[in-house]
Design a protein around this motif. Structure first.
Motif, PDB file in Angstrom:
ATOM      1  N   TYR A   9       0.850  -1.199   0.000  1.00 45.33           N
ATOM      2  CA  TYR A   9       0.000   0.000   0.000  1.00 45.33           C
ATOM      3  C   TYR A   9       0.879   1.239   0.000  1.00 45.33           C
ATOM      4  O   TYR A   9       1.915   1.245   0.672  1.00 45.33           O
ATOM      5  CB  TYR A   9      -0.894  -0.031   1.248  1.00 45.33           C
ATOM      6  CG  TYR A   9      -1.742   1.202   1.445  1.00 45.33           C
ATOM      7  CD1 TYR A   9      -2.968   1.318   0.823  1.00 45.33           C
ATOM      8  CD2 TYR A   9      -1.293   2.244   2.273  1.00 45.33           C
ATOM      9  CE1 TYR A   9      -3.745   2.449   1.013  1.00 45.33           C
ATOM     10  CE2 TYR A   9      -2.059   3.367   2.469  1.00 45.33           C
ATOM     11  CZ  TYR A   9      -3.280   3.470   1.836  1.00 45.33           C
ATOM     12  OH  TYR A   9      -4.049   4.582   2.007  1.00 45.33           O
ATOM     13  N   PRO A  10       0.580   2.285  -0.750  1.00 42.80           N
ATOM     14  CA  PRO A  10      -0.651   2.586  -1.495  1.00 42.80           C
ATOM     15  C   PRO A  10      -0.635   2.156  -2.961  1.00 42.80           C
ATOM     16  O   PRO A  10      -1.369   2.728  -3.765  1.00 42.80           O
ATOM     17  CB  PRO A  10      -0.769   4.093  -1.366  1.00 42.80           C
ATOM     18  CG  PRO A  10       0.642   4.571  -1.372  1.00 42.80           C
ATOM     19  CD  PRO A  10       1.427   3.500  -0.658  1.00 42.80           C
TER      20      PRO A  10
ATOM     21  N   SER B 142      -2.837   4.355  -6.320  1.00 48.65           N
ATOM     22  CA  SER B 142      -2.840   4.920  -4.967  1.00 48.65           C
ATOM     23  C   SER B 142      -4.104   5.716  -4.669  1.00 48.65           C
ATOM     24  O   SER B 142      -4.566   5.748  -3.526  1.00 48.65           O
ATOM     25  CB  SER B 142      -1.616   5.815  -4.781  1.00 48.65           C
ATOM     26  OG  SER B 142      -1.619   6.878  -5.730  1.00 48.65           O
ATOM     27  N   SER B 143      -4.667   6.378  -5.678  1.00 53.01           N
ATOM     28  CA  SER B 143      -5.845   7.223  -5.422  1.00 53.01           C
ATOM     29  C   SER B 143      -7.029   6.396  -4.940  1.00 53.01           C
ATOM     30  O   SER B 143      -7.689   6.744  -3.950  1.00 53.01           O
ATOM     31  CB  SER B 143      -6.215   8.005  -6.678  1.00 53.01           C
ATOM     32  OG  SER B 143      -6.473   7.116  -7.760  1.00 53.01           O
ATOM     33  N   SER B 144      -7.310   5.295  -5.610  1.00 53.63           N
ATOM     34  CA  SER B 144      -8.441   4.452  -5.207  1.00 53.63           C
ATOM     35  C   SER B 144      -8.195   3.802  -3.856  1.00 53.63           C
ATOM     36  O   SER B 144      -9.094   3.733  -3.006  1.00 53.63           O
ATOM     37  CB  SER B 144      -8.694   3.377  -6.263  1.00 53.63           C
ATOM     38  OG  SER B 144      -9.022   3.951  -7.516  1.00 53.63           O
TER      39      SER B 144
ATOM     40  N   SER C  25     -16.293   4.388  -3.006  1.00 53.35           N
ATOM     41  CA  SER C  25     -14.935   3.919  -2.694  1.00 53.35           C
ATOM     42  C   SER C  25     -14.797   2.408  -2.870  1.00 53.35           C
ATOM     43  O   SER C  25     -13.747   1.929  -3.325  1.00 53.35           O
ATOM     44  CB  SER C  25     -14.574   4.313  -1.263  1.00 53.35           C
ATOM     45  OG  SER C  25     -15.438   3.685  -0.325  1.00 53.35           O
ATOM     46  N   SER C  26     -15.831   1.659  -2.531  1.00 47.86           N
ATOM     47  CA  SER C  26     -15.761   0.201  -2.698  1.00 47.86           C
ATOM     48  C   SER C  26     -15.706  -0.191  -4.163  1.00 47.86           C
ATOM     49  O   SER C  26     -14.955  -1.105  -4.549  1.00 47.86           O
ATOM     50  CB  SER C  26     -16.960  -0.456  -2.010  1.00 47.86           C
ATOM     51  OG  SER C  26     -16.967  -0.191  -0.626  1.00 47.86           O
ATOM     52  N   CYS C  27     -16.498   0.489  -4.987  1.00 46.43           N
ATOM     53  CA  CYS C  27     -16.451   0.191  -6.431  1.00 46.43           C
ATOM     54  C   CYS C  27     -15.106   0.567  -7.029  1.00 46.43           C
ATOM     55  O   CYS C  27     -14.537  -0.193  -7.840  1.00 46.43           O
ATOM     56  CB  CYS C  27     -17.585   0.934  -7.139  1.00 46.43           C
ATOM     57  SG  CYS C  27     -19.243   0.363  -6.719  1.00 46.43           S
ATOM     58  N   CYS C  28     -14.586   1.727  -6.645  1.00 44.96           N
ATOM     59  CA  CYS C  28     -13.269   2.144  -7.156  1.00 44.96           C
ATOM     60  C   CYS C  28     -12.170   1.197  -6.695  1.00 44.96           C
ATOM     61  O   CYS C  28     -11.263   0.851  -7.476  1.00 44.96           O
ATOM     62  CB  CYS C  28     -12.966   3.574  -6.700  1.00 44.96           C
ATOM     63  SG  CYS C  28     -14.046   4.837  -7.412  1.00 44.96           S
ATOM     64  N   TRP C  29     -12.237   0.773  -5.446  1.00 45.80           N
ATOM     65  CA  TRP C  29     -11.203  -0.120  -4.938  1.00 45.80           C
ATOM     66  C   TRP C  29     -11.302  -1.505  -5.588  1.00 45.80           C
ATOM     67  O   TRP C  29     -10.279  -2.141  -5.853  1.00 45.80           O
ATOM     68  CB  TRP C  29     -11.307  -0.227  -3.435  1.00 45.80           C
ATOM     69  CG  TRP C  29     -10.441  -1.275  -2.832  1.00 45.80           C
ATOM     70  CD1 TRP C  29     -10.826  -2.297  -2.020  1.00 45.80           C
ATOM     71  CD2 TRP C  29      -9.023  -1.434  -3.009  1.00 45.80           C
ATOM     72  NE1 TRP C  29      -9.753  -3.075  -1.662  1.00 45.80           N
ATOM     73  CE2 TRP C  29      -8.618  -2.566  -2.258  1.00 45.80           C
ATOM     74  CE3 TRP C  29      -8.056  -0.733  -3.715  1.00 45.80           C
ATOM     75  CZ2 TRP C  29      -7.311  -3.007  -2.215  1.00 45.80           C
ATOM     76  CZ3 TRP C  29      -6.741  -1.179  -3.676  1.00 45.80           C
ATOM     77  CH2 TRP C  29      -6.373  -2.292  -2.931  1.00 45.80           C
TER      78      TRP C  29
END
Length: 287
Positions: free
Chosen positions: A47-48, A76-78, A131-135
């Motif tokens: 991470y990240p 890193s952004s997601s 955030s969950s969808c992006c991650w």
């Protein structure tokens, strides 16, 4: 109560499994001229997930020297967005727990607390979903970027058919998969909590004060219903009023049908009338 117990736990599980991840990929290069054999290359990333900054050294089989290579992609952004949402959701859950347990009266006073809680819950529900969808999408791209087949194509010696390159160890994805699952669990938890928070607001309580019309056309009231004893007393009073009205009606009917009579002395009345109707009286004096 469900929100107070599970929200902090699931938030910790989400950002802890993502933020503390460390992956290792190991490949082996065997050159055809036997000059350099069984050369293991360790590729570490964490991470990240700025993979474009992750570099490793790979041997060149034509000469006794190495080349420096970098992985592809910056995710890193997601990842940071997902972790930040989890951390703030955890802090807000702890604050809400303290308010629910120790400041319940102030929370329900003048409807300000439930309204703030309702708005914040909706915001976190949307943030968890995004955030969950992006991650989840970033995690899929990270798996592709660190795929052993994709990494071996970056090494110049592995593109030659006479050399032999193999992946001896791949990264473990169970921890990152768990973080993505906990992200969507938080989405379900926070979205489901919207209804319970809305019931504490003045908007819901104001709507409950007015009666609603049912399908049969009758109005339904949500106010307090009379008890059985009150209903019995009310029906008893109505029955007494009906009996009283009926008796009054019968009495007036009987009094109306009876003839009017005079309770005096009829005999004396008739004699007086007879005396009054006779002619003049003559008195004779006898000598």
């Amino acid at each position: 109560m469900c929100m107070v117990i599970f929200a902090p736990i699931f938030a910790i599980c989400a950002f802890a499994t993502c933020g503390g991840y460390h992956g290792l990929l190991q490949v082996k290069v065997d050159c055809a001229d036997r000059r350099q054999n069984n050369l293991s290359i360790n590729i570490d990333f964490s991470y990240p997930f700025r993979l474009q900054q992750v570099h490793f050294k790979a041997p060149l089989c034509e000469a006794k020297r190495n080349e420096i290579l970098f992985l592809d992609g910056d995710f890193s952004s997601s990842a940071q967005f997902f972790v930040v949402v989890g951390v703030f959701a955890f802090l807000y859950s702890l604050l809400a727990t303290v308010v629910y347990v120790f400041y319940q009266n102030k929370y329900l006073k003048n409807n300000r607390g439930p309204l703030v809680d309702f708005v914040v819950t909706m915001i976190f529900s949307v943030m968890w979903l995004i955030s969950s969808c992006c991650w989840a999408k970033a995690l899929s791209d990270i798996k592709t970027a660190t795929n052993p087949t994709q990494v071996l194509l970056l090494i110049s010696a592995c593109r030659a058919h006479e050399n032999r390159c193999t992946a001896t160890q791949g990264p473990l994805w169970s921890r990152l998969n768990t973080s993505a699952v906990f992200g969507f669990v938080n989405v379900v938890l926070w979205v489901g909590n919207i209804w319970f928070v809305f019931k504490e607001t003045g908007w819901y309580k104001t709507g409950q004060r007015y009666p609603t019309r049912s399908a049969s056309g009758k109005r339904e009231s949500f106010g307090p219903q009379p008890s059985r004893q009150d209903s019995f007393n009310q029906s008893r009073g109505e029955y007494g009023q009906k009996v009283h009205k009926q008796s009054s009606f019968n009495q007036s009917q009987v009094s109306f049908s009876l003839p009017q009579t005079y309770l005096g002395k009829p005999v004396m009345y008739e004699r007086e009338n007879k005396a009054a109707t006779q002619g003049p009286m003559i008195f004779v004096n006898e000598m």
